[in-house]
Design a protein around this motif. Structure first.
Motif, PDB file in Angstrom:
ATOM      1  N   ASP A  11      18.360  38.504  33.319  1.00  6.87           N
ATOM      2  CA  ASP A  11      19.326  37.407  33.290  1.00  6.87           C
ATOM      3  C   ASP A  11      20.397  37.676  32.241  1.00  6.87           C
ATOM      4  O   ASP A  11      21.585  37.429  32.478  1.00  6.87           O
ATOM      5  N   HIS A  12      20.003  38.198  31.089  1.00  4.04           N
ATOM      6  CA  HIS A  12      20.969  38.535  30.049  1.00  4.04           C
ATOM      7  C   HIS A  12      21.945  39.608  30.530  1.00  4.04           C
ATOM      8  O   HIS A  12      23.130  39.558  30.206  1.00  4.04           O
ATOM      9  N   VAL A  13      21.448  40.559  31.297  1.00  2.00           N
ATOM     10  CA  VAL A  13      22.323  41.609  31.832  1.00  2.00           C
ATOM     11  C   VAL A  13      23.312  41.001  32.820  1.00  2.00           C
ATOM     12  O   VAL A  13      24.515  41.241  32.736  1.00  2.00           O
ATOM     13  N   VAL A  14      22.832  40.218  33.744  1.00  2.00           N
ATOM     14  CA  VAL A  14      23.671  39.668  34.800  1.00  2.00           C
ATOM     15  C   VAL A  14      24.653  38.623  34.259  1.00  2.00           C
ATOM     16  O   VAL A  14      25.856  38.668  34.563  1.00  2.00           O
ATOM     17  N   GLN A  15      24.166  37.698  33.453  1.00  2.00           N
ATOM     18  CA  GLN A  15      24.997  36.606  32.942  1.00  2.00           C
ATOM     19  C   GLN A  15      25.799  36.981  31.692  1.00  2.00           C
ATOM     20  O   GLN A  15      26.789  36.333  31.388  1.00  2.00           O
ATOM     21  N   GLY A  16      25.320  38.002  30.990  1.00  2.00           N
ATOM     22  CA  GLY A  16      25.894  38.330  29.696  1.00  2.00           C
ATOM     23  C   GLY A  16      25.142  37.557  28.629  1.00  2.00           C
ATOM     24  O   GLY A  16      24.613  36.480  28.888  1.00  2.00           O
ATOM     25  N   TYR A  17      25.066  38.121  27.442  1.00  2.00           N
ATOM     26  CA  TYR A  17      24.329  37.471  26.355  1.00  2.00           C
ATOM     27  C   TYR A  17      24.854  38.018  25.029  1.00  2.00           C
ATOM     28  O   TYR A  17      24.856  39.235  24.819  1.00  2.00           O
ATOM     29  N   LYS A  18      25.323  37.119  24.186  1.00  2.00           N
ATOM     30  CA  LYS A  18      25.926  37.512  22.905  1.00  2.00           C
ATOM     31  C   LYS A  18      27.023  38.548  23.193  1.00  2.00           C
ATOM     32  O   LYS A  18      27.904  38.271  23.987  1.00  2.00           O
ATOM     33  N   ALA A  19      26.933  39.747  22.631  1.00  2.83           N
ATOM     34  CA  ALA A  19      27.967  40.766  22.859  1.00  2.83           C
ATOM     35  C   ALA A  19      27.788  41.521  24.179  1.00  2.83           C
ATOM     36  O   ALA A  19      28.657  42.281  24.584  1.00  2.83           O
ATOM     37  N   MET A  20      26.661  41.292  24.860  1.00  3.81           N
ATOM     38  CA  MET A  20      26.399  41.965  26.140  1.00  3.81           C
ATOM     39  C   MET A  20      27.312  41.367  27.211  1.00  3.81           C
ATOM     40  O   MET A  20      27.229  40.177  27.502  1.00  3.81           O
ATOM     41  N   PRO A  21      28.187  42.191  27.794  1.00  7.16           N
ATOM     42  CA  PRO A  21      29.068  41.660  28.833  1.00  7.16           C
ATOM     43  C   PRO A  21      28.299  41.378  30.129  1.00  7.16           C
ATOM     44  O   PRO A  21      27.300  42.030  30.416  1.00  7.16           O
ATOM     45  N   ALA A  22      28.769  40.403  30.868  1.00 10.26           N
ATOM     46  CA  ALA A  22      28.156  40.092  32.165  1.00 10.26           C
ATOM     47  C   ALA A  22      28.155  41.341  33.035  1.00 10.26           C
ATOM     48  O   ALA A  22      29.099  42.133  33.014  1.00 10.26           O
ATOM     49  N   THR A  57      23.233  47.294  41.426  1.00  9.62           N
ATOM     50  CA  THR A  57      22.477  46.313  42.191  1.00  9.62           C
ATOM     51  C   THR A  57      21.431  45.684  41.268  1.00  9.62           C
ATOM     52  O   THR A  57      21.164  46.214  40.177  1.00  9.62           O
ATOM     53  N   PRO A  58      20.802  44.594  41.690  1.00  9.04           N
ATOM     54  CA  PRO A  58      19.714  44.035  40.872  1.00  9.04           C
ATOM     55  C   PRO A  58      18.614  45.067  40.581  1.00  9.04           C
ATOM     56  O   PRO A  58      18.086  45.113  39.463  1.00  9.04           O
ATOM     57  N   ASP A  59      18.285  45.905  41.564  1.00 14.20           N
ATOM     58  CA  ASP A  59      17.271  46.947  41.326  1.00 14.20           C
ATOM     59  C   ASP A  59      17.758  47.982  40.320  1.00 14.20           C
ATOM     60  O   ASP A  59      16.971  48.509  39.535  1.00 14.20           O
ATOM     61  N   ASP A  60      19.066  48.284  40.343  1.00 14.28           N
ATOM     62  CA  ASP A  60      19.626  49.205  39.348  1.00 14.28           C
ATOM     63  C   ASP A  60      19.480  48.619  37.949  1.00 14.28           C
ATOM     64  O   ASP A  60      19.065  49.316  37.025  1.00 14.28           O
ATOM     65  N   PHE A  61      19.832  47.337  37.798  1.00 11.76           N
ATOM     66  CA  PHE A  61      19.717  46.699  36.482  1.00 11.76           C
ATOM     67  C   PHE A  61      18.275  46.735  35.993  1.00 11.76           C
ATOM     68  O   PHE A  61      18.016  46.998  34.817  1.00 11.76           O
ATOM     69  N   LYS A  62      17.350  46.471  36.894  1.00 11.61           N
ATOM     70  CA  LYS A  62      15.926  46.498  36.515  1.00 11.61           C
ATOM     71  C   LYS A  62      15.529  47.903  36.065  1.00 11.61           C
ATOM     72  O   LYS A  62      14.907  48.080  35.016  1.00 11.61           O
ATOM     73  N   ALA A  63      15.909  48.913  36.837  1.00 11.27           N
ATOM     74  CA  ALA A  63      15.548  50.294  36.503  1.00 11.27           C
ATOM     75  C   ALA A  63      16.217  50.743  35.200  1.00 11.27           C
ATOM     76  O   ALA A  63      15.591  51.415  34.369  1.00 11.27           O
ATOM     77  N   LEU A  64      17.468  50.382  35.008  1.00 10.93           N
ATOM     78  CA  LEU A  64      18.177  50.776  33.789  1.00 10.93           C
ATOM     79  C   LEU A  64      17.594  50.084  32.557  1.00 10.93           C
ATOM     80  O   LEU A  64      17.440  50.712  31.505  1.00 10.93           O
ATOM     81  N   THR A  65      17.257  48.814  32.697  1.00  8.93           N
ATOM     82  CA  THR A  65      16.646  48.094  31.576  1.00  8.93           C
ATOM     83  C   THR A  65      15.295  48.697  31.241  1.00  8.93           C
ATOM     84  O   THR A  65      14.964  48.920  30.068  1.00  8.93           O
ATOM     85  N   ARG A  66      14.509  49.002  32.251  1.00 15.16           N
ATOM     86  CA  ARG A  66      13.206  49.634  32.013  1.00 15.16           C
ATOM     87  C   ARG A  66      13.380  50.995  31.341  1.00 15.16           C
ATOM     88  O   ARG A  66      12.619  51.349  30.444  1.00 15.16           O
ATOM     89  N   PHE A  67      14.364  51.764  31.778  1.00 16.75           N
ATOM     90  CA  PHE A  67      14.619  53.063  31.153  1.00 16.75           C
ATOM     91  C   PHE A  67      14.954  52.884  29.670  1.00 16.75           C
ATOM     92  O   PHE A  67      14.378  53.520  28.802  1.00 16.75           O
ATOM     93  N   MET A  68      15.919  52.001  29.379  1.00 17.73           N
ATOM     94  CA  MET A  68      16.355  51.835  27.993  1.00 17.73           C
ATOM     95  C   MET A  68      15.226  51.307  27.100  1.00 17.73           C
ATOM     96  O   MET A  68      15.124  51.710  25.940  1.00 17.73           O
ATOM     97  N   ALA A  69      14.390  50.428  27.649  1.00 13.08           N
ATOM     98  CA  ALA A  69      13.270  49.881  26.867  1.00 13.08           C
ATOM     99  C   ALA A  69      12.066  50.801  26.884  1.00 13.08           C
ATOM    100  O   ALA A  69      11.040  50.490  26.274  1.00 13.08           O
TER     101      ALA A  69
END
Length: 115
Positions: free
Chosen positions: A78-89, A97-109
């Motif tokens: 949700d923070h990735v999609v909506q934006g959060y603090k300095a994180m742009p939407a 895609t939503p699956d890309d965001f999930k995979a990228l977040t999992r990679f970074m974490a």
């Protein structure tokens, strides 16, 4: 003396269970294994997630990602999609895609093994 040994053993257990501190030696050298995700990461995420002064959690920095991951993957997405603090939407990735965001977040974490 017995108390000191117990205290030392308890400390070792806490250290073993705690997230590794700090980012990897060269976070800029890391990228997702999948070529398409690596391209998306390089074009959007990497600009902030390898720069310590950006305020973004650095890629594979267990200490920085642990409290975020505890909030739950849905909150992070949700923070990735909506934006959060300095994180742009949309993380500045209009083609993700939503699956890309999930995979990228999992990679970074460093949580790629999650299903």
């Amino acid at each position: 003396m017995k108390h000191l040994v117990s205290l030392a053993a308890a400390s070792l257990l806490l250290v073993a269970c705690a997230p590794k501190s700090g980012p990897p030696a060269d976070p800029a050298s890391l990228a997702p294994a999948d070529p398409r995700l690596a391209e998306l990461y390089a074009g959007a995420c990497k600009a902030c997630h390898v720069v310590a002064d950006s305020g973004a959690p650095l890629v594979h920095d267990a200490k920085a990602w642990a409290p975020r991951w505890k909030q739950g993957e849905a909150v992070l997405l949700d923070h990735v999609v909506q934006g959060y603090k300095a994180m742009p939407a949309m993380g500045q990735c209009a083609s993700c895609t939503p699956d890309d965001f999930k995979a990228l977040t999992r990679f970074m974490a460093n949580q790629e093994g999650r299903s």
